[in-house]
Design a protein around this motif. Structure first.
Motif, PDB file in Angstrom:
ATOM      1  N   GLY A 197       0.819  -1.204   0.000  1.00  0.00           N
ATOM      2  CA  GLY A 197       0.000   0.000   0.000  1.00  0.00           C
ATOM      3  C   GLY A 197       0.853   1.254   0.000  1.00  0.00           C
ATOM      4  N   ILE A 199       1.966   2.861  -2.737  1.00  0.00           N
ATOM      5  CA  ILE A 199       1.624   3.774  -3.833  1.00  0.00           C
ATOM      6  C   ILE A 199       0.252   4.351  -3.552  1.00  0.00           C
ATOM      7  N   ASP A 211       5.367   6.107  -1.778  1.00  0.00           N
ATOM      8  CA  ASP A 211       5.907   6.495  -0.483  1.00  0.00           C
ATOM      9  C   ASP A 211       7.198   5.705  -0.259  1.00  0.00           C
ATOM     10  N   GLN A 212       8.316   6.409  -0.338  1.00  0.00           N
ATOM     11  CA  GLN A 212       9.599   5.707  -0.274  1.00  0.00           C
ATOM     12  C   GLN A 212       9.844   5.070   1.089  1.00  0.00           C
ATOM     13  N   ASP A 213       9.182   5.578   2.109  1.00  0.00           N
ATOM     14  CA  ASP A 213       9.376   4.990   3.421  1.00  0.00           C
ATOM     15  C   ASP A 213       8.533   3.743   3.620  1.00  0.00           C
ATOM     16  N   CYS A 215       7.561   1.672   0.822  1.00  0.00           N
ATOM     17  CA  CYS A 215       7.840   0.675  -0.211  1.00  0.00           C
ATOM     18  C   CYS A 215       8.806  -0.346   0.355  1.00  0.00           C
ATOM     19  N   ARG A 216       8.509  -1.621   0.138  1.00  0.00           N
ATOM     20  CA  ARG A 216       9.377  -2.676   0.640  1.00  0.00           C
ATOM     21  C   ARG A 216      10.043  -3.449  -0.491  1.00  0.00           C
ATOM     22  N   GLY A 217       9.892  -2.949  -1.680  1.00  0.00           N
ATOM     23  CA  GLY A 217      10.575  -3.580  -2.805  1.00  0.00           C
ATOM     24  C   GLY A 217       9.962  -4.881  -3.275  1.00  0.00           C
ATOM     25  N   TRP A 218       8.627  -4.992  -3.241  1.00  0.00           N
ATOM     26  CA  TRP A 218       8.001  -6.260  -3.699  1.00  0.00           C
ATOM     27  C   TRP A 218       7.881  -6.313  -5.217  1.00  0.00           C
ATOM     28  N   LYS A 238      13.892   0.093  -4.071  1.00  0.00           N
ATOM     29  CA  LYS A 238      12.563   0.692  -3.943  1.00  0.00           C
ATOM     30  C   LYS A 238      12.050   1.075  -5.309  1.00  0.00           C
TER      31      LYS A 238
ATOM     32  N   TRP B  35      14.478   0.051   4.737  1.00  0.00           N
ATOM     33  CA  TRP B  35      13.717  -1.151   5.130  1.00  0.00           C
ATOM     34  C   TRP B  35      13.121  -1.775   3.869  1.00  0.00           C
ATOM     35  N   THR B  36      13.836  -2.647   3.252  1.00  0.00           N
ATOM     36  CA  THR B  36      13.368  -3.204   1.990  1.00  0.00           C
ATOM     37  C   THR B  36      13.947  -4.593   1.761  1.00  0.00           C
ATOM     38  N   THR B  37      13.348  -5.314   0.833  1.00  0.00           N
ATOM     39  CA  THR B  37      13.862  -6.632   0.467  1.00  0.00           C
ATOM     40  C   THR B  37      15.144  -6.524  -0.340  1.00  0.00           C
ATOM     41  N   ARG B 217      -7.237  -4.737   2.183  1.00  0.00           N
ATOM     42  CA  ARG B 217      -7.356  -3.285   1.997  1.00  0.00           C
ATOM     43  C   ARG B 217      -8.005  -2.984   0.632  1.00  0.00           C
TER      44      ARG B 217
END
Ligand code: SF4
Ligand code: SF4
Lengths: 551, 242
Positions: A197, A199, A211-213, A215-218, A238, B35-37, B217
């Motif tokens: 969630g 974007i 939102d760069q904070d 984004c978890r890089g999926w 990201k 905090w990312t993969t 969501r």
């Protein structure tokens, strides 16, 4: 009715000369960092051609955007939520770096450090991905101007089924440029694909941001966007995408690509739309009805009911006025000459295009006929199936009718205005041939050909009072923000960690004053700090150099 | 009970747990952007397509298995009518399958990291340390299980390791239980604590952003513009009042 405002763009393709200024200035502004070397928020493609990344329009392969299920509901083409989560460890539809291109640099230092030798030293290309020497085989514009056409351009997904009719022989083919940015869709499939969630679509102006904070890089957004306008930063891990230059737009300035466009073909303005109608319009059954359904979602900003509803939802007065003067609304709904790019993806793109008449004009001129005569033009539009069919695949899900109608309007404008320019009596029947009146044609001509900066860009600043505050406060150090100074540095966990660099380093209104002022000297208003990032080279602003030592 | 036992089976776990928790809080506050993969799929897909799902699904099963074997007391499963031999057979088969999946996946991924140029050059020292700890823990765990069962009398860890682990959480640690466990288990546990202490500072933090919320969501997220324009927070006294 739930009125929302959307910042939108229209590009007039006839005027694009394919100079790539927009791409370069955009890159300098946003993506001249490591990790995003291959990222072009704005790119300009030659059509017919494969586009960037290669063949991104082939949704049978990439599965981007939405589809309509048999029960009439919209789902992501690449599968629902559960499927997304199950494929999260390896996204099956992610383009590889080879589908974009492997970015490179050159061994420049060889040029200066090579010892004296018989042959001139050569700077060899070096891949920015592997760091090894590399052979350059593709880039964002390898097939520019139909380079390598018979072989490369035939792989354009849009000419599937009409390959034999599209000729790529010199003087027989047609060609035009298609500048593309993120569409800032009303129904963005990138946002819908994002598991975290991160974007989101801004409620105020509809700009779609990552939102760069969060984004978890999926990487699901990259494959989810049918236009492939979300990119993966391979250094920070990201996603990044076009921001519609929101820091500029917030203070009433056009995006960088629009500001620097050589052809002055970009228009920016607000449209008001009914948010309650978006989903229904995106899920109409017939693909050919999508265009009309999308037009229906827009609201007439002159309608008092709409104005009242807009005020109730808290849209500020100056925004409603801007929407009334919006060139976008005029081009899409009044003159109906702008068309969306690939409405069949059902994301409701908000960057629309005026299709080019030039392929038709070129053919007439090449055959020695008068390319400004409305009779010739109308006849050619009807007779030349191929450019029209191709444009229809691009802009109307394959329905030639709306494209025909737009081209006839442009043709009518061409002939009608020739008479006026030559001092002849304007002929109403030419306008009527395209279903317009002479006055409408003239007004459209003014907007398409003469429009000044203020008419092309009708951008209300986000909050006037705040923007002013920003201006007053631009004297602070620009590194003075939460967690700063973080520019250029990296934290203990590698490139990606630590604070974020600020994207809007200075206030843009000051820049506009400088751009439009005639003086070469620094404006002598309030004391302000010099910022080299937006210093335009004019004059010698105070503070650029340390004060002279008094003898 | 020797001082060493107390150190290993009481002090170390608490220290590791404290680092784990505080470390995560600190990292989340200081470094949300990192905090990312940090996926490397863009560079290489053929090996990743195989290795990554194998590893990740494998390790999810391993985690489930550990919940079943370590957190759920033996008395509960017995009350549910599952005899020791049935439990053991089940645990060993499933455990070995899941462990083998994980290890095979990890092997492919490590091979990929080492041989594919771009992926290798994107590997930080931090990543390498993480790989050693992670793979080491998996190998120790899987090795102990397999070796233990090759001999005739597999150790019943639900009498030693599991109650000891739970005792840590009741704050009545029983190090003597762990001291009785075979060396393999002890090493596996030690390595796991080391991994836990390193966790918040590695890319493994992405585990805690597993996006389960996605299932419920709404598709499109709307958000209001930040209260301040641009990227700077407003100066004190200049915040928006309405
Ligand atoms: S074009 Fe832009 S807003 Fe639309 S789906 Fe792609 S990235 Fe999202
Ligand atoms: S700057 Fe304007 S004319 Fe040049 S390529 Fe971009 S859109 Fe076309």
């Amino acid at each position: 009715m739930r009125v929302m405002a959307q910042m939108a763009m229209v590009m007039n393709l006839d005027k694009c000369i394919g100079c790539h200024t927009c791409s370069v200035t955009c890159k300098q502004t946003w993506t001249n960092r490591s990790g995003v070397e291959y990222v072009w928020f704005n790119n300009v493609e030659t059509r017919p051609g494969q586009g960037y990344p290669r063949t991104y329009e082939d949704q049978e392969r990439w599965l981007g955007g939405w589809t309509r299920t048999r029960r009439g509901r919209l789902t992501l083409r690449s599968g629902g939520r559960l499927r997304k989560l199950l494929t999260i460890f390896s996204n099956p539809k992610l383009p590889s770096i080879q589908d974009y291109y492997e970015p490179w640099t050159y061994d420049y230092d060889i040029l200066t450090t090579a010892p004296l030798q018989e042959h001139t030293p050569v700077a060899r290309p070096r891949s920015l991905i592997t760091g090894e020497h590399t052979k350059i085989e593709w880039s964002a514009n390898w097939d520019d101007n139909l380079a390598g056409a018979p072989e490369l351009a035939t792989r354009d997904p849009l000419i599937k089924g009409i390959e034999d009719k599209v000729r790529f022989e010199f003087e027989q083919t047609f060609m035009f440029y298609l500048p593309r940015i993120c569409e800032h869709c009303l129904n963005p499939s990138c946002a819908a694909s994002c598991p975290s969630g991160a974007i989101y679509k801004r409620t105020e102006d509809g700009i779609v941001l990552v939102d760069q904070d969060r984004c978890r890089g999926w990487r699901m957004c990259v494959s989810g966007c049918p236009y492939k306008k979300v990119y993966f930063n391979h250094r920070t891990g990201k996603a990044e995408k076009c921001t519609f230059c929101f820091p500029r737009v917030e203070v009433g300035l056009p995006t960088v690509c629009a500001e620097t466009c050589v052809g002055r073909l970009r228009y920016i303005g607000l449209v008001l739309y009914d948010a309650d109608k978006v989903l229904a319009a995106a899920s109409v059954a017939e693909e050919h009805d999508l265009l009309e359904a999308q037009r229906q979602v827009f609201l007439d900003p002159q309608d008092p009911d709409v104005v009242r509803a807009a005020e109730q939802t808290g849209i500020p007065r100056d925004w409603i006025e801007a929407a009334q003067r919006s060139p976008i609304h005029a081009l899409i709904n009044t003159y109906r000459v702008a068309l969306p790019l690939h409405p069949e993806y059902r994301t409701m793109p908000m960057v629309w295009y005026i299709p080019p008449l030039s392929p038709v004009v070129d053919v007439i001129r090449d055959t020695g006929h008068d390319a400004e005569d409305h009779g010739n033009l109308f006849a050619a539009i009807d007779a030349l199936r191929i450019p029209v069919e191709y444009l229809a695949r691009l802009f109307t899900a394959g329905d030639p009718e709306p494209v025909n109608s737009v081209l006839r309007k442009l043709a009518a404008m061409r002939s009608y205005m020739r008479d006026i320019n030559l001092g002849r009596e304007p002929r109403e029947e030419i306008a009527a041939g395209a279903g317009m009146t002479g006055e409408q044609v003239y007004d459209m001509y003014r907007l398409l050909a003469l429009a000044k900066y203020e008419d092309r860009y009708v951008i209300p600043p986000a909050h006037a009072e705040q923007a002013h505050g920003l201006e007053e406060l631009a004297t602070e150090c620009s590194l003075d923000y939460d967690g700063g100074p973080g520019m250029g540095g990296s934290g203990p966990f590698g490139e990606s960690s630590g604070g974020v660099s600020p994207i809007a380093v200075e206030n843009f209104r000051m820049l506009r004053d400088r751009q439009s002022s005639d003086t070469m000297a620094a404006p002598d208003e309030k004391a302000h700090r010099v910022n080299l990032l937006n210093w335009d080279g004019k004059g010698r602003p105070e503070g650029l150099f340390p004060p002279r030592r008094q003898p | 009970m020797t001082a060493l036992q107390i150190l290993l089976w009481v002090a170390l776990p608490y220290v590791a747990m404290a680092v784990f928790v505080v470390g995560h809080i600190w990292r989340y506050r200081y470094d949300k952007f990192g905090w990312t993969t940090r996926s490397s799929q863009l560079y290489e897909n053929r090996l990743l397509r195989l290795g990554s799902p194998l590893f990740h699904f494998g390790i999810l099963f391993v985690v489930l298995g550990h919940i079943g074997g370590v957190l759920i007391p033996k008395s509960w499963t017995e009350a549910a009518g599952i005899s020791e031999s049935v439990y053991h057979a089940l645990a060993v088969t499933l455990g070995v399958i899941a462990g083998a999946m994980t290890l095979a996946g990890a092997a492919i991924l490590v091979y990929r990291r080492r041989t594919v140029g771009p992926v290798f050059s994107a590997t930080t020292r931090n990543d390498k340390a993480m790989y050693v700890l992670l793979v080491g823990t998996i190998v120790l765990g899987l090795g102990t299980t397999v070796l233990g069962n090759l001999t005739d009398h597999p150790h019943d860890y639900r009498e030693t390791v599991s109650p000891w682990f739970r005792s840590i959480f009741y704050f009545q640690p029983k190090p003597e239980l762990m001291a009785q466990a075979p060396l393999g288990f002890q090493l596996h546990v030690l390595s796991a604590w080391a991994l836990a202490a390193f966790w918040p500072f590695s890319r493994l933090v992405h585990v805690f952003s597993a996006p389960v919320g996605y299932l419920t969501r709404p598709y499109i997220v709307y958000r209001s513009r930040d209260a301040h324009l641009g990227t700077r927070s407003p100066q004190r006294g200049w915040e928006r009042t309405t």
